[in-house]
Design an enzyme around this catalytic site. Structure first.
Site, PDB file in Angstrom:
ATOM      1  N   CYS A   5      69.339  59.930  31.438  1.00 12.53           N
ATOM      2  CA  CYS A   5      68.059  59.203  31.441  1.00 12.53           C
ATOM      3  C   CYS A   5      66.938  60.157  31.841  1.00 12.53           C
ATOM      4  CB  CYS A   5      68.118  58.006  32.391  1.00 12.53           C
ATOM      5  SG  CYS A   5      68.988  56.577  31.709  1.00 12.53           S
ATOM      6  N   ASP A  28      75.055  70.706  24.135  1.00  7.24           N
ATOM      7  CA  ASP A  28      75.783  70.616  25.401  1.00  7.24           C
ATOM      8  C   ASP A  28      75.585  71.913  26.193  1.00  7.24           C
ATOM      9  OD1 ASP A  28      78.453  68.745  26.388  1.00  7.24           O
ATOM     10  OD2 ASP A  28      78.186  70.712  27.313  1.00  7.24           O
ATOM     11  N   HIS A  44      69.638  53.263  28.463  1.00  4.61           N
ATOM     12  CA  HIS A  44      70.885  53.494  29.197  1.00  4.61           C
ATOM     13  C   HIS A  44      71.965  52.460  28.866  1.00  4.61           C
ATOM     14  CE1 HIS A  44      73.310  55.105  32.525  1.00  4.61           C
ATOM     15  NE2 HIS A  44      73.780  53.871  32.576  1.00  4.61           N
ATOM     16  N   HIS A  95      77.671  58.793  25.555  1.00  7.69           N
ATOM     17  CA  HIS A  95      77.350  59.967  24.729  1.00  7.69           C
ATOM     18  C   HIS A  95      78.527  60.278  23.826  1.00  7.69           C
ATOM     19  CE1 HIS A  95      79.126  61.342  28.532  1.00  7.69           C
ATOM     20  NE2 HIS A  95      79.666  62.332  27.858  1.00  7.69           N
ATOM     21  N   HIS A  97      80.266  63.422  21.713  1.00  6.26           N
ATOM     22  CA  HIS A  97      80.348  64.864  21.533  1.00  6.26           C
ATOM     23  C   HIS A  97      80.556  65.126  20.043  1.00  6.26           C
ATOM     24  CE1 HIS A  97      81.247  65.831  25.883  1.00  6.26           C
ATOM     25  NE2 HIS A  97      81.635  64.564  25.843  1.00  6.26           N
TER      26      HIS A  97
END
Ligand code: AMP
Length: 117
Positions: A5, A28, A44, A95, A97
């Site tokens: 956030c 990342d 969020h 999230h 990846h």
């Protein structure tokens, strides 16, 4: 406020790859492949278990755009979300990846897996 956030709010710097009204993609900090991008909703959500189908629909399209933008849409990639403690989730803001840019190995076993072989 969680770390992702703070990234969305611009309080922590990030290396942005792609952005829309609702989603953000950034590199990342500790890449595990030549291309390792994190894709998050700006609003969020703790984890995959809590995400709505509506958000998943939209984030799917956004993720496809990211893959195309970084040139791995044809060569292939892996998309992972770690959910909760056993899933290895360290940042409690949903999230995904996006990993690519090389042939990836598959080694997402549990820590006792090799002992039981
Ligand atoms: P997970 O273990 O699935 O929760 O993954 C969290 C990921 O966030 C890890 O791959 C970290 O390297 C990455 N990460 C943590 N802080 C940052 C940051 N400030 N910018 C970019 N990536 C981060």
């Amino acid at each position: 406020m969680c770390i992702f956030c703070k990234i969305v709010n611009g309080e922590i710097p990030n290396n942005t790859v792609h952005e829309s009204e609702h989603f953000l993609a950034f590199h990342d900090l500790h890449p595990k492949a030549p291309i390792h991008i994190l894709i998050i909703p700006k609003q969020h959500v703790d984890c995959f278990q809590d995400v709505t189908a509506e958000t998943m629909g939209a984030i799917t399209e956004f993720t496809q755009e990211v893959a195309t933008k970084v040139g791995i849409d044809k060569t292939g990639y892996r998309l992972i979300t770690n959910n909760g403690s056993d899933g290895g989730q360290e940042v409690n803001h949903l999230h995904f990846h996006l990993l690519g840019g090389a042939k990836l190995v598959w080694d997402h076993t549990h820590e006792d897996a090799h002992r039981s072989l």
